[in-house]
Design an enzyme around this catalytic site. Structure first.
Site, PDB file in Angstrom:
ATOM      1  N   LYS A  54      16.258  39.135 -41.809  1.00 55.16           N
ATOM      2  CA  LYS A  54      15.304  39.304 -40.692  1.00 55.16           C
ATOM      3  C   LYS A  54      15.077  37.957 -40.000  1.00 55.16           C
ATOM      4  CE  LYS A  54      14.358  43.722 -41.232  1.00 55.16           C
ATOM      5  NZ  LYS A  54      14.951  44.702 -40.302  1.00 55.16           N
ATOM      6  N   SER A  59      10.000  41.969 -39.568  1.00 49.13           N
ATOM      7  CA  SER A  59       9.061  42.222 -40.668  1.00 49.13           C
ATOM      8  C   SER A  59       8.141  41.021 -40.858  1.00 49.13           C
ATOM      9  CB  SER A  59       9.867  42.446 -41.946  1.00 49.13           C
ATOM     10  OG  SER A  59       9.035  42.375 -43.071  1.00 49.13           O
ATOM     11  N   TYR A  72      17.183  40.145 -48.204  1.00 48.55           N
ATOM     12  CA  TYR A  72      16.777  41.108 -47.162  1.00 48.55           C
ATOM     13  C   TYR A  72      15.901  40.410 -46.113  1.00 48.55           C
ATOM     14  CZ  TYR A  72      13.137  43.957 -45.068  1.00 48.55           C
ATOM     15  OH  TYR A  72      12.222  44.459 -44.182  1.00 48.55           O
TER      16      TYR A  72
END
Ligand code: UD1
Length: 337
Positions: free
Chosen positions: A153, A124, A149
């Site tokens: 990544k 992302s 979150y």
């Protein structure tokens, strides 16, 4: 190619399964249904004309996941599976780290055990943190993300980088997505969030069908064209096609490679609202609210590297995406059932 797609029943995963078949490949889906519905498999069968192999398995369950590798010989893996709600990750950081990191490391262990050398990882633009400048380029620094979150990544990117450094036969692509929106032209696949949508486009489509009275626009005092936040919205079908192009690149044994997948163009929240109203002929009432914590002012991609090295470029614009997102929402007012 026969491709294992983890999270293959999700919003981006299911669209990528379609794109794989469209390009003459085959998919084996692994999904635990935590944020997707089994009905997506029937819809994939309708679109593709045959039913992809599908295992309802949690990638954190190493034993069950190994059985998939024992049964299915695959040439490559695309790893979408993971928890992805920003707010929830702040409330449940341990669950996010445990789930996302365990599934990724299990996958890498199994790839090694079964001699699978190609992986595409669904990363992302959040790994860039608060952008120092836009458009963002792949060699801009990876920063500490603003929530757990995003941090998963960053960490999984690092794990894959280390794995590539240690094993020259491993090819890995880290794909940094910007803001995926839209849906399949058939109206059968699209974004189907649980509960109140966190993201802009599913919120707009729910307002459009009368499910919610108005859109909250978070912040109208940003230093942008109209004061609202700017993002790079990419049609999910373009994004899916980007994965197919990446698999072709991995077949050339490049080792580690990193690509931004966006459109290269930023749009403000108000520009999105107006595009949606224009293309769909509906009114989207909105109210300005204070800025949302953790939001950045402006975020969009430089996608030259993907164009040059993958021969891939987004072909659809925000109007196409607004039309397809609305069509999906109209056909599925209560989501996928
Ligand atoms: C968010 C996540 C990002 C994640 C991505 C997944 C944050 C800070 N970032 O990106 O890590 O990868 O989703 O798609 O949550 N907006 C409104 N009203 C709404 C919803 C959004 O005005 O009801 C605005 C936001 O303030 C922002 C823009 O719309 O300016 C886009 O928001 P959103 O769709 O949530 O995406 P991001 O925040 O860019």
């Amino acid at each position: 190619m026969r491709v294992l797609v983890t999270g293959g029943l999700g919003f981006i995963g299911s669209e990528t399964v379609c794109a794989l078949y469209e390009a003459g490949h085959e998919a084996v889906i692994v999904d635990d249904l935590v944020n997707s519905k089994i009905a997506v498999l029937d819809r994939l069968e309708t679109i593709i004309g045959k039913r992809p192999a599908c295992y309802i398995v949690d990638c954190c369950d190493l034993k069950a996941f190994r059985e998939v590798f024992q049964k299915e010989k695959v040439d490559a893996v695309i790893h979408f599976a993971g928890l992805k709600a920003v707010g929830e990750s702040v409330e449940k950081p341990i669950e996010y780290y445990a789930n996302n990191l365990t599934s990724a490391t299990n996958l890498l262990l199994l790839m090694k055990e079964f001699g699978v050398h190609n992986i595409v990882f669904s990363s992302s633009a959040t790994v860039y943190g608060i952008p120092q400048r836009v458009p963002l380029k792949e060699d801009d620094p990876v920063m500490s993300a603003t929530n757990p979150y995003g941090e998963t990544k960053v960490m999984i990117e690092r794990i894959i980088e280390d794995a590539c450094a240690a094993d020259k036969s491993l090819n890995a692509a880290l794909l940094r997505y910007f803001n995926p929106i839209g849906g399949h032209a058939s109206g059968l696949l699209g974004e189907d969030p649980n509960g109140i949508p966190n993201n802009l486009m599913p919120y707009i489509t729910q307002v459009a069908i009368g499910k919610r009275p108005y859109l909250n626009i978070y912040g109208n005092d940003y230093p942008t064209v109209d004061g609202t936040g700017v993002r790079d919205y990419i049609h999910v079908v373009d994004l899916a096609e980007g994965h197919v192009a990446t698999l072709a690149k991995l077949a050339q044994n490049p080792g580690l490679c990193i690509y931004n997948l966006g459109t290269g163009k930023g749009s403000s929240v108000l520009e999105m609202v107006h595009a949606f109203e224009e293309v769909n002929g509906v009114k989207i009432p909105y109210k300005f609210q204070p800025r949302r914590a953790g939001d950045v002012t402006e975020n969009f991609a430089n996608c030259d590297k993907a164009e040059k090295e993958l021969g891939w470029k987004a072909k659809r614009d925000i109007k196409d995406a607004c039309r397809d997102a609305y069509y999906f929402q109209q056909k599925n007012p209560n989501g996928i059932e």
